[in-house]
Scaffold this motif. Structure first.
Motif, short mmCIF file in Angstrom:
data_model
loop_
_atom_site.label_atom_id
_atom_site.label_comp_id
_atom_site.label_asym_id
_atom_site.label_seq_id
_atom_site.Cartn_x
_atom_site.Cartn_y
_atom_site.Cartn_z
N GLU A 1 39.26 30.85 56.92
CA GLU A 1 38.60 32.05 56.42
C GLU A 1 39.58 33.21 56.39
O GLU A 1 40.40 33.37 57.30
CB GLU A 1 37.39 32.38 57.30
N MET A 2 39.47 34.02 55.34
CA MET A 2 40.34 35.18 55.21
C MET A 2 39.53 36.37 54.72
O MET A 2 38.76 36.26 53.76
CB MET A 2 41.49 34.92 54.22
N GLN A 3 39.70 37.50 55.40
CA GLN A 3 39.09 38.72 54.91
C GLN A 3 39.88 39.23 53.70
O GLN A 3 41.06 38.92 53.53
CB GLN A 3 39.07 39.77 56.01
N SER A 4 39.21 40.05 52.91
CA SER A 4 39.83 40.55 51.69
C SER A 4 41.18 41.22 51.95
O SER A 4 42.15 41.00 51.22
CB SER A 4 38.89 41.54 51.01
N LYS A 5 41.26 42.00 53.03
CA LYS A 5 42.48 42.75 53.32
C LYS A 5 43.66 41.83 53.68
O LYS A 5 44.82 42.26 53.62
CB LYS A 5 42.23 43.73 54.46
N ASP A 6 43.37 40.59 54.05
CA ASP A 6 44.42 39.67 54.47
C ASP A 6 44.89 38.73 53.36
O ASP A 6 45.83 37.96 53.55
CB ASP A 6 43.94 38.84 55.66
N ILE A 7 44.23 38.77 52.22
CA ILE A 7 44.65 37.93 51.08
C ILE A 7 45.86 38.58 50.42
O ILE A 7 45.81 39.76 50.04
CB ILE A 7 43.50 37.75 50.09
N ALA A 8 46.93 37.82 50.31
CA ALA A 8 48.18 38.35 49.74
C ALA A 8 47.95 38.83 48.32
O ALA A 8 47.43 38.10 47.48
CB ALA A 8 49.26 37.28 49.77
N THR A 9 48.35 40.07 48.06
CA THR A 9 48.17 40.68 46.74
C THR A 9 49.49 41.28 46.27
O THR A 9 50.16 41.97 47.04
CB THR A 9 47.10 41.78 46.78
N VAL A 10 49.86 40.99 45.02
CA VAL A 10 51.10 41.51 44.44
C VAL A 10 50.76 42.16 43.11
O VAL A 10 49.95 41.64 42.34
CB VAL A 10 52.12 40.38 44.21
N ALA A 11 51.35 43.31 42.84
CA ALA A 11 51.16 44.00 41.55
C ALA A 11 52.52 44.34 40.98
O ALA A 11 53.39 44.88 41.67
CB ALA A 11 50.33 45.26 41.73
N ARG A 12 52.70 44.00 39.69
CA ARG A 12 53.98 44.26 39.04
C ARG A 12 53.78 44.34 37.53
O ARG A 12 53.20 43.44 36.93
CB ARG A 12 54.97 43.14 39.38
N ASP A 13 54.26 45.40 36.93
CA ASP A 13 54.29 45.53 35.46
C ASP A 13 52.94 45.26 34.81
O ASP A 13 52.83 44.57 33.81
CB ASP A 13 55.33 44.58 34.87
N GLY A 14 51.89 45.83 35.40
CA GLY A 14 50.57 45.71 34.78
C GLY A 14 49.82 44.44 35.14
O GLY A 14 48.71 44.22 34.64
N VAL A 15 50.38 43.61 36.02
CA VAL A 15 49.73 42.37 36.44
C VAL A 15 49.53 42.41 37.95
O VAL A 15 50.47 42.65 38.70
CB VAL A 15 50.56 41.14 36.06
N GLU A 16 48.30 42.17 38.38
CA GLU A 16 48.00 42.05 39.81
C GLU A 16 47.46 40.65 40.08
O GLU A 16 46.67 40.13 39.29
CB GLU A 16 46.97 43.08 40.25
N VAL A 17 47.89 40.05 41.18
CA VAL A 17 47.40 38.73 41.55
C VAL A 17 47.02 38.71 43.02
O VAL A 17 47.71 39.28 43.86
CB VAL A 17 48.44 37.62 41.25
N ARG A 18 45.88 38.10 43.30
CA ARG A 18 45.46 37.79 44.67
C ARG A 18 45.69 36.29 44.85
O ARG A 18 45.10 35.47 44.14
CB ARG A 18 44.01 38.15 44.92
N VAL A 19 46.53 35.93 45.80
CA VAL A 19 46.93 34.53 45.97
C VAL A 19 46.00 33.86 46.98
O VAL A 19 46.19 33.97 48.19
CB VAL A 19 48.40 34.43 46.42
#
Length: 307
Positions: free
Chosen positions: A147-165
């Motif tokens: 289980e992972m809380q939202s704040k702990d999910i790895a998130t990257v944003a670059r050049d108009g693209v954001e991804v939650r891994v």
């Protein structure tokens, strides 16, 4: 390099092989789901058994029910315009909690679990639930949770693209989630005029499910695709996506290594043969081989309805 274009070269981008619009249907107790994998047109997309975009309101939900032989991945959604509540989870081992907006629960049912998934509070609660099949050697393992809380999910944003891994890897970031069946699960948001190139292992099956906005997938000249559409991707080493609209585009990319094993399924039980399904039904009815604690257990949500 244009906005949102990332420095990974795809030798053979995957094209959209099939498209399905997931239409609403009733499941559980008053819940509404948009099912895309696991319906009559697409019973199984190895290793994926079910993909539901679910909506629960008030007392609707998924009361006490069993599982065996696969994993359930519950991902509560936060939409652009608002946060959407959460789901209360409890099972016959005493494990319980609330999966809030943006949170993840990766549950391995293994040899057997009986649990309940009901809305937490008022309003409409929205999420995705994915069923990932387990190989024959893993079907009868002990149940487990990641289980992972939202704040702990790895998130990257670059050049108009954001991804939650959620699972796997993207833009140089890896998820800590262990996937017994090798799986990637990525939640992308593309701003207007951005472009994405995401590698996908060439031997894996993969798909896209669109949540919000409109995007062009696979081939730049293709017509845009809107929400609630499932796109099965063909062969290749990755996916290209363009957001040519004036609004954000949000979608998930999911891929997995095919198991290549026979599948025998009866509702929430997924094994390899009909004989194994028969034994599973017997185990559940006799409260043995993983279902011992189901004999006297009822969820707090169901007990509360009896008061």
């Amino acid at each position: 390099m244009s906005k949102g274009e990332h420095p990974c070269e795809l030798q053979k981008p995957r094209q959209v092989a099939r498209k399905f619009l997931a239409r609403p249907q009733h499941e559980g107790m008053g819940a509404v789901v948009r099912r895309s994998i696991g319906r009559f047109e697409l019973r199984y997309f190895d290793p994926f058994l079910v993909l539901d975009e679910f909506y629960v309101t008030g007392t609707a939900g998924f009361p006490d029910h069993p599982h065996r032989g696969f994993e359930t991945v519950t991902y509560m959604l936060q939409f652009f315009h608002s946060w959407q509540g959460g789901m209360m989870h409890e099972d016959f081992t005493g494990h319980k909690g609330t999966i809030k907006a943006g949170d993840l629960q990766w549950m391995t049912a293994g040899k057997g679990i009986v649990h309940s998934e009901m809305p937490a509070g008022q309003g409409t609660h929205k999420g995705l639930q994915l069923w990932v099949n387990l190989s024959s050697q893993n079907k009868m393992i002990e149940p487990n949770y990641q289980e992972m809380q939202s704040k702990d999910i790895a998130t990257v944003a670059r050049d108009g693209v954001e991804v939650r891994v959620i699972a796997g890897e993207s833009m140089g970031v890896k998820s800590p989630i262990r996937t017994r069946t090798p799986t990637m699960y990525l939640d992308f948001t593309l701003s207007p005029s951005s472009r994405l190139r995401q590698p996908v292992p060439s031997t894996w099956n993969s798909f896209v499910y669109v949540l919000e906005g409109e995007g062009v997938f696979g081939r730049e000249g293709s017509p845009p695709v809107g929400p609630h559409n499932l796109l099965l991707l063909g062969h290749g080493d990755g996916l290209e996506v363009w957001n040519k609209s004036g609004k954000p585009l949000r979608f998930v990319v999911v891929g997995g290594e095919p198991l290549g094993e026979p599948v025998s399924q009866l509702g929430p039980f997924v094994m390899n043969t009909e004989e194994e399904i028969d034994r599973t039904i017997q185990d559940y009815e006799m409260y043995v081989n993983g279902f011992e604690m189901a004999r006297y257990w009822r969820s707090e949500a169901m007990v509360g309805q009896d008061l």
